[in-house]
Design a protein around this motif. Structure first.
Motif, short mmCIF file in Angstrom:
data_model
loop_
_atom_site.label_atom_id
_atom_site.label_comp_id
_atom_site.label_asym_id
_atom_site.label_seq_id
_atom_site.Cartn_x
_atom_site.Cartn_y
_atom_site.Cartn_z
N UNK A 7 -30.00 6.14 -34.05
CA UNK A 7 -29.49 7.49 -33.79
C UNK A 7 -30.03 8.04 -32.47
N UNK A 8 -31.29 7.77 -32.19
CA UNK A 8 -31.88 8.22 -30.93
C UNK A 8 -31.19 7.53 -29.76
N UNK A 9 -31.00 6.23 -29.86
CA UNK A 9 -30.35 5.45 -28.79
C UNK A 9 -28.93 5.98 -28.55
N UNK A 10 -28.22 6.23 -29.63
CA UNK A 10 -26.85 6.74 -29.52
C UNK A 10 -26.83 8.10 -28.83
N UNK A 11 -27.80 8.96 -29.18
CA UNK A 11 -27.88 10.30 -28.57
C UNK A 11 -28.12 10.19 -27.06
N UNK A 12 -29.05 9.35 -26.64
CA UNK A 12 -29.37 9.19 -25.22
C UNK A 12 -28.18 8.61 -24.46
N UNK A 13 -27.58 7.56 -25.02
CA UNK A 13 -26.42 6.94 -24.37
C UNK A 13 -25.28 7.93 -24.21
N UNK A 14 -25.06 8.74 -25.22
CA UNK A 14 -23.99 9.74 -25.19
C UNK A 14 -24.30 10.86 -24.20
N UNK A 15 -25.52 11.32 -24.20
CA UNK A 15 -25.92 12.42 -23.32
C UNK A 15 -25.74 12.07 -21.85
N UNK A 16 -26.11 10.87 -21.46
CA UNK A 16 -26.06 10.47 -20.05
C UNK A 16 -24.90 9.54 -19.72
N UNK A 17 -24.11 9.21 -20.71
CA UNK A 17 -22.96 8.32 -20.50
C UNK A 17 -23.37 7.01 -19.81
N UNK A 18 -24.54 6.53 -20.22
CA UNK A 18 -25.07 5.29 -19.66
C UNK A 18 -26.12 4.74 -20.62
N UNK A 19 -26.28 3.43 -20.60
CA UNK A 19 -27.26 2.76 -21.47
C UNK A 19 -28.46 2.39 -20.61
N UNK A 20 -29.48 3.25 -20.63
CA UNK A 20 -30.68 3.01 -19.84
C UNK A 20 -31.63 2.07 -20.59
N UNK A 21 -32.42 1.35 -19.81
CA UNK A 21 -33.42 0.46 -20.41
C UNK A 21 -34.48 1.29 -21.13
N UNK A 22 -35.16 0.69 -22.08
CA UNK A 22 -36.25 1.41 -22.76
C UNK A 22 -37.33 1.89 -21.78
N UNK A 23 -37.56 1.13 -20.71
CA UNK A 23 -38.57 1.50 -19.72
C UNK A 23 -38.18 2.78 -18.98
N UNK A 24 -36.90 2.94 -18.70
CA UNK A 24 -36.42 4.15 -18.03
C UNK A 24 -36.62 5.36 -18.95
N UNK A 25 -36.30 5.20 -20.21
CA UNK A 25 -36.47 6.28 -21.17
C UNK A 25 -37.95 6.61 -21.36
#
Length: 177
Positions: A7-25
């Motif tokens: 759910x957290x990953x989905x929220x971040x991907x949706x918010x920024x319209x991009x799939x960032x690496x865990x290191x970026x997050x």
């Protein structure tokens, strides 16, 4: 492999319209945890519970904070090459005694015994705390009676100096809290 909840990953991907690496997050989260406004607002909460991390809406701000947070992570892991070697230079007054006997800060100098001190140490660097401990004082007290590793201690001084600079850059960014 990352360990973010789906759910957290989905929220971040949706918010920024991009799939960032865990290191970026992680870089972003680390920057938020060192943001002055965030710390001041949530100081009591941070002492008793897991911190709530606010996510900015602007992707460019997110990436700027992530970059600064990643820089701070590298500093705290002693893996940064961006250090000022003139900060905290070791000097002997007379007899060369490398044994840590004390932890005293006087007018920009850290004294470890009667003959050895490290010069040009900003008071904010001396007072810098992580986890409630004053870093340099804690290091010296925990190594009392031992021979000092000049290079390592000077590197810690330089890292704290650079950490303060980076935290100031982080705190100049509006995170909307």
């Amino acid at each position: 492999m990352e360990n973010f909840a789906p759910d957290f990953r989905k929220k971040i991907d949706s918010l920024y319209q991009e799939h960032f690496s865990p290191e970026v997050i992680l870089g972003y989260i680390y920057a938020i945890l060192f943001h002055r406004v965030y710390r001041e607002k949530y100081i009591d909460f941070l002492k008793i519970d897991f911190p709530k991390i606010p996510f900015v809406k602007d992707k460019e701000i997110f990436l700027s904070l992530s970059s600064l947070g990643s820089k701070l992570i590298a500093l705290h892991l002693l893996k940064s090459d961006e250090l000022d070697s003139s900060v905290g230079e070791p000097l002997y007054a007379d007899v060369k005694n490398p044994i840590i006997e004390q932890s005293k800060y006087i007018h920009g100098d850290i004294f470890v015994n009667s003959s050895l001190h490290f010069k040009n140490v900003d008071p904010k660097v001396w007072e810098y705390k992580i986890g409630g401990y004053q870093v340099l004082d804690k290091y010296l007290k925990s190594h009392k009676g031992e021979k000092i590793d000049y290079e390592h201690f000077q590197k810690i001084i330089a890292i704290l100096y650079k950490s303060l600079e980076t935290e100031e850059q982080i705190s100049r960014i509006d995170i909307g809290v």
